[in-house]
Design a protein around this motif. Structure first.
Motif, mmCIF file in Angstrom:
data_model
loop_
_atom_site.group_PDB
_atom_site.id
_atom_site.type_symbol
_atom_site.label_atom_id
_atom_site.label_comp_id
_atom_site.label_asym_id
_atom_site.label_seq_id
_atom_site.Cartn_x
_atom_site.Cartn_y
_atom_site.Cartn_z
ATOM 1 N N UNK A 27 -25.201 58.596 28.379
ATOM 2 C CA UNK A 27 -25.533 59.477 27.270
ATOM 3 C C UNK A 27 -25.145 58.826 25.956
ATOM 4 N N UNK A 28 -25.952 59.078 24.937
ATOM 5 C CA UNK A 28 -25.661 58.545 23.613
ATOM 6 C C UNK A 28 -25.846 59.655 22.594
ATOM 7 N N UNK A 34 -25.340 64.702 17.831
ATOM 8 C CA UNK A 34 -26.628 65.071 18.414
ATOM 9 C C UNK A 34 -27.032 64.050 19.479
ATOM 10 N N UNK A 35 -27.496 64.499 20.637
ATOM 11 C CA UNK A 35 -27.866 63.564 21.711
ATOM 12 C C UNK A 35 -29.084 62.724 21.342
ATOM 13 N N UNK A 36 -29.057 61.463 21.747
ATOM 14 C CA UNK A 36 -30.185 60.554 21.569
ATOM 15 C C UNK A 36 -30.737 60.263 22.958
ATOM 16 N N UNK A 37 -31.945 60.668 23.202
ATOM 17 C CA UNK A 37 -32.492 60.562 24.561
ATOM 18 C C UNK A 37 -32.718 59.132 25.015
ATOM 19 N N UNK A 91 -18.378 64.796 25.149
ATOM 20 C CA UNK A 91 -17.271 64.777 24.195
ATOM 21 C C UNK A 91 -16.332 65.939 24.463
ATOM 22 N N UNK A 92 -15.049 65.707 24.247
ATOM 23 C CA UNK A 92 -14.064 66.762 24.431
ATOM 24 C C UNK A 92 -14.205 67.808 23.325
ATOM 25 N N UNK A 93 -13.960 69.073 23.652
ATOM 26 C CA UNK A 93 -14.050 70.127 22.665
ATOM 27 C C UNK A 93 -13.034 69.923 21.554
ATOM 28 N N UNK A 94 -13.437 70.237 20.334
ATOM 29 C CA UNK A 94 -12.525 70.129 19.204
ATOM 30 C C UNK A 94 -12.541 68.792 18.508
ATOM 31 N N UNK A 99 -20.580 58.870 16.451
ATOM 32 C CA UNK A 99 -21.571 58.148 17.241
ATOM 33 C C UNK A 99 -20.874 57.597 18.482
ATOM 34 N N UNK A 100 -21.455 57.843 19.635
ATOM 35 C CA UNK A 100 -20.782 57.450 20.867
ATOM 36 C C UNK A 100 -21.781 57.186 21.977
ATOM 37 N N UNK A 101 -21.374 56.311 22.884
ATOM 38 C CA UNK A 101 -22.114 56.025 24.104
ATOM 39 C C UNK A 101 -21.164 56.263 25.265
#
Length: 267
Positions: A27-28, A34-37, A91-94, A99-101
């Motif tokens: 997932x990115x 926001x998710x990048x498909x 991603x963890x709540x809070x 930007x993350x992969x």
């Protein structure tokens, strides 16, 4: 920021924890969360269910071999860093969105990378892939010892620019960032704005020898500032005093980037 010692430590951790495990979903997300498909241009089928059969590093690149066939190449360094975490691939709540992969491993761990230009830092390689980007890299500075320094010695003989710019150039030795560049130059007792052509033979050897020596020590100290020798400049970036003479450290612009140095100890 991820520099070569931190990337090598990540490689060691991954070899201990994810080798021979299977890849799940990838997932990115962008900086807004926001998710990048298809942000990296890699289809789920290229990864999902495949075993990580080998793992290597060269410079700032990590290479994950999948099913002894394809290779997932990740370019770390700069603002892009990676970590192996427990839990599902989200991603963890809070947390503030970044930007993350995330790559799920065996459904129990996630390999998480955070930073900019993630899509440009990820490649799937096979036997037909263009790997010219690797052939342009210099020798891995953590692997050049003894006679191996001859490769760097020859490369240095062709350079005319400032020493700090040379160390930050991946075609000379990939993966060395600003912090460890400053440390190498401090341990070599050379100013960052000295040019390669200005070095005496003794200064040149001192400079080359400190490259693997400093980086290897950083890895053995887990790249933790408080574990480094007290004689290391990096331990004194905050207090601003030279560990050798006690004088004030200064910053100097070299190639448009700030370098830290002791004007009394580095000449």
């Amino acid at each position: 920021m991820a520099e070569l010692p931190e990337i090598e430590l990540l490689r060691q951790k991954l070899r201990r924890n994810i080798l021979h495990k299977r890849v799940g979903i990838m997932q990115m997300q962008n900086a807004k969360g926001e998710p990048l498909t298809d942000g990296a241009g890699i289809k789920d089928a290229a990864l999902k269910g495949k075993a990580i059969t080998d793992l290597h590093r060269y410079g700032q690149y990590l290479f994950l071999e999948l099913d002894r066939k394809d290779i997932l190449a990740l370019q770390l360094g700069g603002e892009l860093s990676g970590e192996l975490e427990r839990g599902p691939a989200h991603a963890e709540g809070g947390e503030e969105p970044r930007a993350a992969l995330e790559i799920q491993i065996n459904g129990q761990q996630r390999l998480r990378f955070q930073g900019t230009q993630l899509g440009n830092r990820l490649r799937m390689l096979d036997e037909n892939s263009d790997v010219d980007f690797l052939t342009k890299l210099g020798p891995d500075p953590l692997m050049v010892h003894g006679e191996g320094l001859g490769v760097l010695r020859e490369a240095l003989s062709r350079r005319r620019s400032a020493l700090r710019n040379i160390l930050l150039d991946d075609t000379f030795a990939p993966g060395i960032g600003g912090i460890w560049t400053d440390e190498i130059l401090f341990q070599a007792r050379l100013r960052p704005d000295r040019t390669a052509t200005s070095l005496s033979e003794e200064e040149r050897e001192r400079f080359l020898e400190q490259i693997p020596k400093v980086l290897d020590r950083a890895v053995r100290c887990q790249a933790k500032t408080n574990l480094l020798p007290k004689t290391f400049l990096t331990r004194h970036r905050e207090d601003g005093h030279c560990p050798s003479c006690g004088g004030a450290l200064e910053t100097l612009s070299v190639g448009g980037k700030n370098a830290l140095l002791c004007p009394a100890c580095q000449s």
